[in-house]
Design an enzyme around this catalytic site. Structure first.
Site, mmCIF file in Angstrom:
data_model
loop_
_atom_site.group_PDB
_atom_site.id
_atom_site.type_symbol
_atom_site.label_atom_id
_atom_site.label_comp_id
_atom_site.label_asym_id
_atom_site.label_seq_id
_atom_site.Cartn_x
_atom_site.Cartn_y
_atom_site.Cartn_z
ATOM 1 C CB CYS A 191 -19.376 2.210 27.160
ATOM 2 S SG CYS A 191 -18.831 3.892 27.072
ATOM 3 C CG ASP B 203 2.672 2.215 -13.263
ATOM 4 O OD1 ASP B 203 3.800 2.500 -13.688
ATOM 5 O OD2 ASP B 203 2.098 1.145 -13.488
ATOM 6 C CG ASP C 68 0.358 -2.586 -12.539
ATOM 7 O OD1 ASP C 68 1.091 -2.500 -11.542
ATOM 8 O OD2 ASP C 68 0.775 -2.853 -13.673
#
Lengths: 90, 777
Positions: B3, B463, B657
């Site tokens: 549980c 970017d 990137d």
């Protein structure tokens, strides 16, 4: 690069581990693109490249893994008996 | 772990250990991630303490088969094997097979084989047994067996047998079936936390004791509740069983990824093809991959051409053409062609394994929203026990004075209807399904935190280079002045530029090759490269200058006739006379406009941050449809800009990137890095899109929003259910079996709701398919 979809019911699914076994077996077969199993329906969907592998061979993979392709949706009795059988086998 | 309350307990047990820095326990994955100091403690110590607290760490067994039967086992072999991280014990069987017992930390058979090779004892990897999957199966089968026993016992009790017989059956049931709950409750007590097991054992014991008392005191006018007790136990067990099946389903996406890896591969040995298990492939083996087969290992194509379906990694179903020198990824599907692949990334280094471990890690990390659920769950059970005691007193003293039967039953109803599990399951199940589904769709979340944060962001900062643009310049425009055709201009320029090693020059050459397929460079004399300015040379005795405006001007060329463009210009002059202009610019990714439009539709502000000059940045922003531009920003300043935007009260999602904008990515509330297809450097960012395609970006936000919606639904449902059901049960209008059913249903409902997330992306695919179908008809 053709793709064909095959759907079939199978007999012998008794617990959630079974879909794993079926998917693993199918994905190892050359020419099988994708495989899925709907546990509660005992329904196997396989997409495969018919230029490389035939429908019969796909069926053979299922049978070899211990799940017989079946012409109709297994009834509750089928599923229960498969489950109980497995339980007592253990 | 039975549980959600076990999580808190195990967490505490591990965190308290000497040398452990942090521990994250995940309920749905039944796993713990522990960060510890190697010098202070080790894996054996930690696992011993986990077992001491009443949990089990499943052991895996890996067989190693000696290659020759008569070789003597070196003594240092056992030591060498023990040095491999995760090895628990080593045993040698009579037939010479070495069995290595492993902790389930993902030890690769290859590591063991290499350890043996180091001792000069060559072995091949044999069968692997055990591990968490097998443990799950045994657990499930055990539960199923108990369930059958419980159902049989209950059926017997329903027959209204003699009270003493009923007592006998019920006692047996309490021992066999009730054991499951007692064990849990005992463990709870030892660790001073309370979970579902405590509630169930309490209520079932109370009913059992009361009924036994009646059975022996022969008060015939009073009803026996042995049957009800049986029903209660059976129903809750059944609920547990279904819940376990559903939790298996929740992690199915990730297990399917593992199935993609073939188990054997065709390896070239000399001129012969040998089928070998994957574990026995070593780097630089040559592997043959035929059409229809899955690529067995990561590697580089060394012969042949093929079309590879990488959808498992990138979510893109269009096959990608691969030729000699291209990288292929293990698990991707070769749709056409046959290639030979030089094996490189093996075992844990493979992209597939890295994806799987990244997703697993994400599933183990707790999202902030879970902390709330955990804090509620911690005081929930004691509160329910108090409420049950209160109910008993209320009925016994006030409502039906001296009627112990009604008071006791109502009290038990309250205990069995309360469902702490729904609360505990609400968050982890949803996050687990979401991260698995995301991986299938080509989105990797490094932590549950980002699934939660992504949809909260209101500003997306891009970017420029490599993110919304392709990252390599391309020729965008060619302007030839009179007396010169575009193709001749290109031909001349490319003949010279082919000698200059510069991205801009490469762009011109590539473009020329594409436009003029039969391009053969002219003979070039007196080639000179003026760095940062341009090149000069002679072709067929004519003086050619290619470079920027300043370079041509300095050489006395009149450039006033050349139009000004917002791009990198290559001005071309022949014999001191300007003849044309080639514009080179970094071009937008084809999907960029569409993605930015969709983001704006979703109510997000879009910014562009770049180190380029203002005119270039503006030009790109205009094409992409971005109004907010910040140009001339040094990479180090990007993080400051993120900070500044954040201080304006915005929640920022930075898309980069992942190479030169790491600080900015780290500073944002949520960061997305564009992958390049084969490198899984997820550590640098919160979310990775391995395909490097922007069109996954809106899906990130959609999935995040959908997941959080599901989590909220689950939490609301769990709270609402308990808030309603406990008072109703206390009112004494429910039968114990109804209480047990509704309690099971509520936690199953939460699981099922979470599983709905699995359909994410599949609907999209169907839609896409339908759209293309309509187009064709």
């Amino acid at each position: 690069m053709e793709e064909k979809l095959l759907k079939t019911y199978v007999k012998g699914i008794y617990c959630v581990q079974c879909p794993e076994i079926i998917i693993s077996a199918l994905l190892q077969k050359r020419g099988v693109i994708d495989a899925d199993v709907e546990y509660f329906k005992s329904l196997v969907s396989v997409s495969f490249d018919p230029d490389i592998v035939t429908e019969e061979e796909v069926f053979a993979v299922l049978t070899e893994a211990g799940y017989t392709p079946f012409y109709r949706k297994p009834s509750l009795a089928d599923m229960l008996s498969a489950r109980l059988k497995h339980l007592f086998d253990k | 772990m039975e549980c959600a309350a076990c999580v808190a307990r195990l967490d505490r047990v591990i965190s308290r250990l000497h040398g452990v820095k942090s521990a994250q326990v995940n309920f749905t994955a039944s796993s713990a991630t522990v960060l510890y100091d190697e010098n202070e403690t080790d894996i054996a110590m930690i696992s011993a303490h986990i077992e001491k607290a009443g949990f089990r760490v499943p052991t895996e067994e890996q067989d190693l088969i000696p290659e020759s039967n008569d070789s003597v086992l070196p003594l240092e072999l056992a030591v060498k094997l023990h040095e491999v991280f995760g090895v628990k014990a080593v045993e040698v069987c009579e037939n010479g097979v070495i069995t290595v017992f492993l902790y389930p930390v993902g030890v690769d058979a290859r590591e063991l084989v290499e350890a043996c090779l180091d001792c000069g004892f060559p072995v091949t990897a044999g069968e692997k047994r055990g591990g968490d999957e097998e443990q799950e199966l045994t657990k499930r089968m055990g539960l199923l067996k108990t369930l059958v026993e419980s159902a049989a016992g209950t059926a017997l009790l329903m027959l209204e047998l003699h009270p003493k017989l009923q007592f006998a059956v019920s006692t047996a049931m309490q021992m066999r079936v009730g054991r499951v709950f007692y064990k849990g409750a005992l463990r709870d007590m030892r660790n001073k936390t309370f979970g579902m097991d405590t509630l169930v054992s309490l209520s079932s014991t109370l009913i059992y004791l009361y009924s036994s008392h009646i059975a022996f005191t022969r008060k015939r006018n009073l009803t026996l509740y042995f049957g009800s007790n049986g029903v209660l136990l059976s129903l809750i067990l059944f609920g547990k069983y279904i819940e376990q099946m559903a939790s298996g389903e929740a992690s199915s996406a990730i297990r399917k990824l593992l199935h993609l890896q073939p188990k054997t591969a065709l390896v070239l040995e000399g001129e012969e093809l040998v089928e070998k298990p994957i574990e026995n492939i070593i780097p630089n083996d040559t592997v043959l991959v035929r059409a229809g087969e899955r690529v067995p290992v990561d590697g580089t194509v060394c012969e042949g051409k093929c079309a590879i379906d990488e959808s498992m990694l990138t979510g893109e179903s269009m096959p990608v053409d691969k030729q000699v020198g291209d990288r292929v990824i293990g698990g991707s599907l070769c749709r056409a062609g046959t290639v030979r692949v030089l094996a490189q990334g093996l075992g844990k280094q493979s992209v597939l394994q890295q994806i799987v471990s990244a997703v697993r890690r994400a599933q183990c990390e707790k999202a902030p929203v879970q902390k709330f659920a955990d804090s509620v769950a911690a005081w929930f059970v004691p509160a329910v026990i108090a409420a049950a005691a209160g109910t008993f007193l209320l009925w016994y003293k006030r409502l039906r004075p001296q009627n112990i039967e009604k008071a006791l039953l109502t009290c038990c109803d309250v205990l069995s209807v309360a469902c702490p599990c729904a609360l505990g399951l609400a968050t982890p199940t949803a996050l687990m399904v979401a991260s698995g589904t995301a991986a299938e769709n080509g989105i990797l979340f490094s932590s549950g935190r980002f699934i939660e944060n992504a949809h909260k962001t209101d500003t997306v900062v891009f970017d420029k280079t490599g993110t919304i643009t392709k990252g390599s310049p391309e020729v965008t425009e060619i302007i030839a002045l009179e007396g010169m055709s575009e193709n001749v201009l290109l031909h001349l320029c490319a003949s010279a530029e082919i000698l200059a090693d510069h991205p801009v020059a490469n762009a011109v050459v590539e473009h020329t090759k594409a436009v003029l397929p039969e391009f053969v460079p002219e003979k070039v004399d007196c080639f000179e490269n003026h760095h940062g300015l341009g090149i000069s040379c002679e072709i067929n005795g004519r003086k050619l200058l290619c470079g920027n405006r300043k370079f041509l001007k300095n050489n006395g060329v009149d450039v006033s006739r050349l139009p000004e463009k917002a791009a990198t210009e290559i001005c071309v002059s022949l014999d001191g006379k300007a003849v044309g202009l080639i514009c080179v610019a970094d071009v937008l990714k084809p999907e960029a406009c569409e993605v930015i439009r969709r983001l704006k539709e979703g109510g997000k502000a879009v910014w562009l941050v770049t180190g380029d000059n203002e005119s270039t940045a503006r030009a790109i922003a205009e094409q992409a449809g971005i109004e907010n531009v910040m140009s001339d920003v040094l990479p180090t300043e990007k993080a400051d800009i993120i900070k500044k935007l954040k201080s304006e009260g915005r929640a920022i999602c930075m898309v980069g990137d992942g190479i030169n904008d790491t600080p900015a990515l780290a500073g944002a509330d949520c960061s997305v890095a564009m992958g390049n297809g084969s490198d899984i450097a997820i550590e640098s960012s919160g979310i990775l899109l391995p395909s490097g395609k922007l069109n996954k970006l809106p899906e990130v936000f959609e999935l995040s929003a959908q997941t959080m919606k599901t989590v909220n639904q689950n939490l609301k449902w769990a709270l609402f259910y308990n808030a309603i059901s406990i008072p109703v049960a206390a009112a004494g209008v429910l039968h114990p079996s109804i209480c047990a059913t509704s309690m099971s249903l509520s936690s199953i409902g939460v699981m099922m709701n979470s599983l709905k997330l699995q359909s994410f992306g599949k609907k999209e695919q169907t839609k896409k398919w339908k759209r293309s179908f309509l187009k064709h008809t």
